[in-house]
Design a protein around this motif. Structure first.
Motif, PDB file in Angstrom:
ATOM      1  N   PHE A 249       6.637  58.755  63.401  1.00 55.64           N
ATOM      2  CA  PHE A 249       5.660  58.057  62.564  1.00 55.64           C
ATOM      3  C   PHE A 249       5.431  56.695  63.191  1.00 55.64           C
ATOM      4  O   PHE A 249       6.334  55.878  63.251  1.00 55.64           O
ATOM      5  N   LEU A 250       4.226  56.460  63.681  1.00 50.99           N
ATOM      6  CA  LEU A 250       3.964  55.241  64.454  1.00 50.99           C
ATOM      7  C   LEU A 250       2.605  54.664  64.113  1.00 50.99           C
ATOM      8  O   LEU A 250       1.592  55.350  64.226  1.00 50.99           O
ATOM      9  N   VAL A 251       2.599  53.412  63.686  1.00 46.80           N
ATOM     10  CA  VAL A 251       1.371  52.634  63.533  1.00 46.80           C
ATOM     11  C   VAL A 251       1.437  51.510  64.558  1.00 46.80           C
ATOM     12  O   VAL A 251       2.421  50.770  64.603  1.00 46.80           O
ATOM     13  N   LEU A 252       0.439  51.397  65.405  1.00 44.21           N
ATOM     14  CA  LEU A 252       0.464  50.389  66.459  1.00 44.21           C
ATOM     15  C   LEU A 252       0.593  48.987  65.854  1.00 44.21           C
ATOM     16  O   LEU A 252      -0.020  48.685  64.826  1.00 44.21           O
ATOM     17  N   PRO A 253       1.393  48.123  66.481  1.00 45.41           N
ATOM     18  CA  PRO A 253       1.617  46.777  65.930  1.00 45.41           C
ATOM     19  C   PRO A 253       0.334  46.000  65.647  1.00 45.41           C
ATOM     20  O   PRO A 253       0.292  45.210  64.712  1.00 45.41           O
ATOM     21  N   SER A 254      -0.697  46.238  66.428  1.00 45.20           N
ATOM     22  CA  SER A 254      -1.957  45.519  66.213  1.00 45.20           C
ATOM     23  C   SER A 254      -2.655  45.933  64.920  1.00 45.20           C
ATOM     24  O   SER A 254      -3.624  45.287  64.501  1.00 45.20           O
ATOM     25  N   SER A 258      -1.972  46.477  57.149  1.00 50.18           N
ATOM     26  CA  SER A 258      -3.296  46.888  56.669  1.00 50.18           C
ATOM     27  C   SER A 258      -3.238  48.165  55.837  1.00 50.18           C
ATOM     28  O   SER A 258      -4.273  48.715  55.490  1.00 50.18           O
ATOM     29  N   GLY A 259      -2.039  48.646  55.538  1.00 47.34           N
ATOM     30  CA  GLY A 259      -1.908  49.810  54.668  1.00 47.34           C
ATOM     31  C   GLY A 259      -2.029  51.151  55.347  1.00 47.34           C
ATOM     32  O   GLY A 259      -2.030  52.181  54.675  1.00 47.34           O
ATOM     33  N   HIS A 260      -2.115  51.174  56.687  1.00 42.69           N
ATOM     34  CA  HIS A 260      -2.311  52.452  57.368  1.00 42.69           C
ATOM     35  C   HIS A 260      -1.095  53.370  57.240  1.00 42.69           C
ATOM     36  O   HIS A 260      -1.238  54.593  57.141  1.00 42.69           O
ATOM     37  N   GLY A 261       0.100  52.791  57.239  1.00 37.23           N
ATOM     38  CA  GLY A 261       1.290  53.615  57.089  1.00 37.23           C
ATOM     39  C   GLY A 261       1.305  54.333  55.752  1.00 37.23           C
ATOM     40  O   GLY A 261       1.653  55.513  55.661  1.00 37.23           O
ATOM     41  N   THR A 262       0.916  53.627  54.693  1.00 41.35           N
ATOM     42  CA  THR A 262       0.868  54.242  53.370  1.00 41.35           C
ATOM     43  C   THR A 262      -0.188  55.336  53.320  1.00 41.35           C
ATOM     44  O   THR A 262       0.046  56.417  52.770  1.00 41.35           O
ATOM     45  N   HIS A 263      -1.358  55.081  53.901  1.00 40.73           N
ATOM     46  CA  HIS A 263      -2.401  56.112  53.941  1.00 40.73           C
ATOM     47  C   HIS A 263      -1.924  57.346  54.702  1.00 40.73           C
ATOM     48  O   HIS A 263      -2.173  58.485  54.285  1.00 40.73           O
ATOM     49  N   LEU A 264      -1.237  57.116  55.803  1.00 43.68           N
ATOM     50  CA  LEU A 264      -0.776  58.244  56.608  1.00 43.68           C
ATOM     51  C   LEU A 264       0.279  59.050  55.856  1.00 43.68           C
ATOM     52  O   LEU A 264       0.232  60.286  55.819  1.00 43.68           O
ATOM     53  N   PRO A 459       5.755  49.749  58.583  1.00 44.95           N
ATOM     54  CA  PRO A 459       6.815  49.949  59.558  1.00 44.95           C
ATOM     55  C   PRO A 459       6.282  50.585  60.816  1.00 44.95           C
ATOM     56  O   PRO A 459       5.232  51.233  60.797  1.00 44.95           O
ATOM     57  N   ALA A 460       6.971  50.414  61.910  1.00 44.90           N
ATOM     58  CA  ALA A 460       6.556  51.063  63.138  1.00 44.90           C
ATOM     59  C   ALA A 460       6.858  52.544  63.104  1.00 44.90           C
ATOM     60  O   ALA A 460       6.123  53.343  63.625  1.00 44.90           O
ATOM     61  N   GLU A 461       7.915  52.940  62.455  1.00 44.34           N
ATOM     62  CA  GLU A 461       8.334  54.341  62.470  1.00 44.34           C
ATOM     63  C   GLU A 461       9.480  54.587  61.511  1.00 44.34           C
ATOM     64  O   GLU A 461      10.114  53.667  61.065  1.00 44.34           O
ATOM     65  N   PRO A 462       9.742  55.879  61.191  1.00 45.37           N
ATOM     66  CA  PRO A 462      10.877  56.160  60.347  1.00 45.37           C
ATOM     67  C   PRO A 462      12.080  56.685  61.069  1.00 45.37           C
ATOM     68  O   PRO A 462      13.179  56.652  60.555  1.00 45.37           O
ATOM     69  N   SER A 463      11.885  57.246  62.236  1.00 48.77           N
ATOM     70  CA  SER A 463      12.993  57.923  62.882  1.00 48.77           C
ATOM     71  C   SER A 463      13.878  56.936  63.604  1.00 48.77           C
ATOM     72  O   SER A 463      13.416  56.125  64.377  1.00 48.77           O
ATOM     73  N   GLY A 464      15.178  57.002  63.383  1.00 50.17           N
ATOM     74  CA  GLY A 464      16.077  56.083  64.036  1.00 50.17           C
ATOM     75  C   GLY A 464      17.466  56.169  63.457  1.00 50.17           C
ATOM     76  O   GLY A 464      17.760  56.997  62.626  1.00 50.17           O
ATOM     77  N   SER A 465      18.310  55.276  63.908  1.00 45.75           N
ATOM     78  CA  SER A 465      19.709  55.359  63.519  1.00 45.75           C
ATOM     79  C   SER A 465      20.035  54.542  62.280  1.00 45.75           C
ATOM     80  O   SER A 465      21.127  54.626  61.759  1.00 45.75           O
TER      81      SER A 465
END
Length: 499
Positions: A249-254, A258-264, A459-465
């Motif tokens: 799950f990745l939204v570019l930092p730029s 702007s709410g794109h993560g929630t929309h996705l 957030p930039a992404e969900p996958s991680g440690s």
């Protein structure tokens, strides 16, 4: 021999990720940003040896993500014995497609004169369009078995190593039946083409999801051994009952804030609900940032449903039971409408542990803040009064703590049993406090939002440690495969757990 430290540089600073589109005479930059980390490529120290003034520029065409690597530096270290400068191209090759290694003039020409750019549309099917600050966005979804989806993902997967902690790029050379398990969601902005032959699409982010089969045995039948022939009919993964799991799950930092993560996320959730073969939505190793986004989205979704069904804690469950039961056990169903909650969870296809988190957060929000720890309630006095407290909101808060302890104790029972009783009680109390603090932070952020259009940082992404730091027991990580439905059959202790 000693080597001057000036020949080492920070890899995160050296790598520049750039999104470009055609300009008047050559490609122009839309945005530039640095990676979050580079240790998968350059090692745990994230240092590059052997260069001064080093810039590693990873370019991506805004519409079709055509990649390019360009390396420049002021000086390169001359070999001294076995000490040499790092082979940059050799180090990068396992993470980037071969097409990214062409020379810069060829790449700029390909971007400027792409004959297919004007008619480009993201692969797959458009599933959502929305507007943010007078800018138009679309979300497209397609199967990884689609060659065009696969090509886009292959081009951009280096970002998995640069932004998703412990993330692993997907193996896209698998058989088609395996690729069919994957659905990729792309967010694009609709823009005014900068030139007559340019594309009107510009990448914002993407997510990958995969479905895995969920075994559901008919409980009305007893298991029996059969000697029937193995079925020869072709089995399609998409037709079998399963869970859908968000992997990357990745939204570019730029495009953050702007709410794109929630929309996705909500689009993926809606996709899940619309598919009758999908039983629930899960997430692979979410990090703390994604947990915050997910909690906010799920709370927003479930809060009206909880209110509609008048979900709340019963402050006086003891009144319905005999004196013998009053002293020790209280069925969970006497505190909350368990069966109704099971039906809500299944209808919204939310994974059981996540549903329990949202329910706990909602129940906490129904207790006035002055009767919660965050509002300065006298916890020591409450622990003496317990379920006999005079104020019904104090009793609700007591039962909320017991419900939360019940879930945590059930989940971590084996490890807790290894501790001495006093240590066990202390560990459980500390964990409940951490859980409550995490919920309060989410509730506070939720209450402070003036409207749905005002979004918190993405957030930039969900996958991680990093796993649910505010929620997990210090001695074990959380697990999303708990069956919340079993809660209605459990009993709730009116005293501290005795093990």
């Amino acid at each position: 021999m000693a080597v001057d430290e000036d020949w080492s540089c920070d890899a995160n600073d050296a790598v520049h990720i750039t999104v470009v589109q055609p300009g008047e005479t050559k490609p122009k930059t839309l945005s530039t940003f640095h990676p979050q980390f580079t240790y998968p490529i350059f090692g745990d120290d994230e240092q590059i040896f052997g260069y001064k003034g080093l810039i590693i520029r990873l370019r991506f065409a805004a519409h079709d993500l055509r990649p390019h690597v360009h390396i420049s530096y002021d000086e390169r270290f001359k070999p001294v014995g076995d000490t040499t400068a790092l082979d940059l191209l050799g180090t990068l090759k396992p993470f980037i497609p071969e097409e990214a290694l062409i020379n810069l003039p060829e790449y700029e020409k390909a971007v400027q004169e792409d004959p297919s750019a004007k008619d480009f549309k993201p692969p797959g099917k458009q599933v959502l369009s929305y507007e943010v600050n007078d800018r138009q966005y679309e979300i497209w979804a397609g199967s990884l078995a689609d060659p065009e989806v696969k090509r886009l993902l292959d081009r951009v997967q280096v970002l998995v190593s640069l932004f998703i902690e412990a993330g692993t790029p997907l193996e896209t050379d698998d058989p088609e039946w395996t690729l069919e398990r994957w659905t990729v969601f792309f967010i694009y902005e609709k823009v005014t083409p900068p030139t007559p032959t340019a594309s009107s699409y510009s990448i914002v982010g993407y997510a990958t999801t995969y479905r895995y089969w969920l075994y559901q045995r008919d409980q009305s039948e007893s298991p029996t051994v059969k000697n029937d022939d193995f079925p020869q009919a072709e089995i399609k993964i998409s037709e079998l009952p399963g869970r859908l799991r968000i992997a990357q799950f990745l939204v570019l930092p730029s495009h953050h804030r702007s709410g794109h993560g929630t929309h996705l996320y909500t689009t993926i959730h809606a996709f899940c609900i619309a598919d009758p073969t999908i039983v629930e939505l899960t997430v692979e190793d979410p990090n703390e940032q994604f947990d915050a986004l997910r909690d906010s989205a799920d709370f927003c979704l479930l809060q009206p449903e909880f209110i509609k069904h008048n979900v709340n804690l019963n402050p006086d469950p003891n009144g319905a039971y005999s004196k013998k039961q009053r002293q020790r056990l209280v069925p969970t169903a006497a505190l909350i409408p368990s069966q109704t909650l099971v039906e809500i969870r299944k209808s919204f296809k939310i994974e059981s542990t996540q549903f329990a988190h949202i329910l706990e957060m909602f129940l906490l929000s129904r207790i006035p803040k002055s009767h919660r720890l965050a509002g300065g309630t006298n916890l020591a006095r409450l622990l003496i009064k317990k379920h006999k407290a005079d104020n019904e909101n104090d009793r609700r808060y007591y039962w909320w703590r017991m419900l939360t302890k019940q879930r945590l104790y059930k989940k971590h029972k084996e490890l807790l049993d290894e501790l001495e009783l006093l240590d066990r009680v202390e560990k459980l109390d500390d964990t409940v406090r951490n859980v409550e603090e995490g919920y309060e932070m989410t509730l506070e952020a939720f209450e402070e939002r003036p409207s749905e259009s005002d979004e918190e940082e993405e957030p930039a992404e969900p996958s991680g440690s990093v796993r649910r730091e505010k929620r997990k027991l210090a001695v074990v990580e959380d697990d999303e495969d708990d069956e919340w439905e079993d809660i209605e059959d459990k009993k709730l202790l009116t005293k501290r757990p005795k093990v």
